[in-house]
Scaffold this active site. Sequence first.
Site, PDB file in Angstrom:
ATOM      1  N   ASP A 174       8.772 -23.600 -15.139  1.00 40.81           N
ATOM      2  CA  ASP A 174       7.586 -24.013 -14.386  1.00 40.81           C
ATOM      3  C   ASP A 174       6.901 -25.206 -15.077  1.00 40.81           C
ATOM      4  O   ASP A 174       6.731 -25.204 -16.297  1.00 40.81           O
ATOM      5  CB  ASP A 174       6.621 -22.815 -14.328  1.00 40.81           C
ATOM      6  N   GLU A 178      24.085 -20.431 -27.117  1.00 39.64           N
ATOM      7  CA  GLU A 178      24.526 -19.354 -28.021  1.00 39.64           C
ATOM      8  C   GLU A 178      25.030 -18.143 -27.233  1.00 39.64           C
ATOM      9  O   GLU A 178      25.738 -17.303 -27.764  1.00 39.64           O
ATOM     10  CB  GLU A 178      23.338 -18.857 -28.866  1.00 39.64           C
TER      11      GLU A 178
HETATM   12  C1  NOJ Z   1       4.427 -24.550  -9.986  1.00 36.58           C
HETATM   13  C2  NOJ Z   1       4.604 -23.276  -9.228  1.00 36.58           C
HETATM   14  O1  NOJ Z   1       5.705 -23.400  -8.383  1.00 36.58           O
HETATM   15  C3  NOJ Z   1       3.319 -23.039  -8.481  1.00 36.58           C
HETATM   16  O2  NOJ Z   1       3.430 -21.993  -7.560  1.00 36.58           O
HETATM   17  C4  NOJ Z   1       2.238 -22.788  -9.482  1.00 36.58           C
HETATM   18  O3  NOJ Z   1       0.992 -22.675  -8.808  1.00 36.58           O
HETATM   19  C5  NOJ Z   1       2.135 -23.916 -10.496  1.00 36.58           C
HETATM   20  N1  NOJ Z   1       3.416 -24.356 -10.970  1.00 36.58           N
HETATM   21  C6  NOJ Z   1       1.334 -23.496 -11.693  1.00 36.58           C
HETATM   22  O4  NOJ Z   1       2.059 -22.571 -12.451  1.00 36.58           O
END
Ligand code: NOJ
Length: 568
Positions: free
Chosen positions: A225, A274
């Site tokens: 993310d 790994e």
């Molecule tokens: C991207 C994620 O896909 C989204 O849903 C989220 O709100 C933001 N990152 C923050 O984590």
Amino acid sequence: MTDQLTVATADDNAAGAAGPTPWWRDAVIYQIYPRSFADSDGDGIGDLPGIRSRLPYLQELGIDAVWLSPFYASPQADAGYDVSDYRTVDPMFGTLDDARELITDAHALGLRVIVDLVPNHSSDQHEWFRRAIAEGPGSPARDRYHFRPGKGADGAEPPNDWQSLFGGPAWTRTTDPDGTPGDWYLHLFAPEQPDFNWEHPAVADEFRTILRFWLDLGADGFRIDVAHGLCKAEGLPDAGDASELHLLDVAVSPCFDQDGVHEIYRSWRQILDEYPGERIAVAEAWAPTLERLSKYVRPDELHQSFNFSYLGAAWTVEAQRRIIDESLVAMRSVGAPPTWTLSNHDVVRHTTRLMGSVSGDAAGRRPTAADPVAGLRRARAATLLMLALPGSAYLYQGEELGLPEVIDLPPEVRQDPAFHRATGQDGYRDGCRVPLPWSGDAAPYGFGPEGGPSWLPQPDSWAQLSVAAQDGVPESTLEMYRSALLMRRALPALGAPDNLTWLEAPEGLLVFERAAADGSAFRCTVNLTDAPIAVAKPGQALLASGPVDDAAAQVLIPADTTVWWSVA
Ligand code: NOJ
């Protein structure tokens, strides 16, 4: 007449002269949004046992792997992207044993499992952040996040001009233990999502152990993310013009795509390597250019990166061809497979998005009301185009049913934190997160027990879009996806490597071929206009996104329709 044909499953990925292709270079990966997939206990929220019970459906669909959005302990300020404990399953979704059993069952069915990793920020309820607040200014606990004094005589102004992606300042002021206003902390998203300070060695150490924790449990990889956000420019300088941040059109910004992130990913790649079985990582990185994006997938970094430029491309021959070419060139330059995505949990579903206008909503966020029949036709055509491209494709749950965006959710049921922060870039994300319809004539359509709730209301029209309603119906969207995924495995030309040759075509038609090592060739013709286009029949029609009469030597490709051909 051909619409959907079925072919026998052949061997797994085409094996080139150099040996079998690693699974992820041409995998189809299906995103599960756990709270909206299947609810086993009737609380209206999907869960891990629900997913487990539906794995045979996913196997039959023909995907290679699932990616699960976060199911970890979380106060759910941002639907799980605010993690308070990275090694625990939130009771709302089940237990760690459920996660383990889900992975085991998936593997037994030949499916891999990718989990979501949220390293840019934690929840404000994470133990580290609670300690940082409790221990007050100057405490070492605060160094793991970005705390700063405010500007102005009394520190009442945020430390810099950065804006949250959900709207408003990216800083929130704390209150000191004695009750007076204190320092500010940074959050590029909601105030409940404080950004980690990746300069602090404990943060890097912690995430390496989190990686190992899920790899040891059997996870086949990670979706990272905000992969471009971990490092901030030194000194946290004002962003100036870039202060109004929007993910799709990020300019060069002090908050994102700083070179320091690459060192982190190099260390993660070593960990992944790994482990046996080609474990992977895919970056959610909104880099300003494809060239910058390619840096995340250099041979010693991550395996894949989402291609949001493709998702935002307009539905025209010029735009599609340009983004496909640019993506292939950028990824080839580092030897990584290109990836393709049309929908996910953050953007308007492509059935709705692509019908807005010819140019579409490039950012893919704001839903528009338009002709649903035309929207589905165009979405099906876009899907078959995507699945014919070299590389790896990401599907979002429900797109195989042709689900549209739900654009009329009442404000009181909406849960997207950005919806309530009016100036944010998003705020429309609930409409693609409505729970799936599986069967039956009334909500929750098999999502949970009969008569039970669902955390977002499902439209009345979804009875006809359920899995049960489409199963075995040759012209259904579900059967089109099943046929396409089966063919991707069966046709050597549709695997890796990433060859693609554009052919001359009448205006409005996109035509390309892909060749396999065994001499077989595959052709894809896509009509991106509102009117039929005539072509000389190039071979045997394999699959089409809409009805095509291929009896004569001249074939009319209908408006917004893709046809797959095998050519001699
Ligand atoms: C991207 C994620 O896909 C989204 O849903 C989220 O709100 C933001 N990152 C923050 O984590």
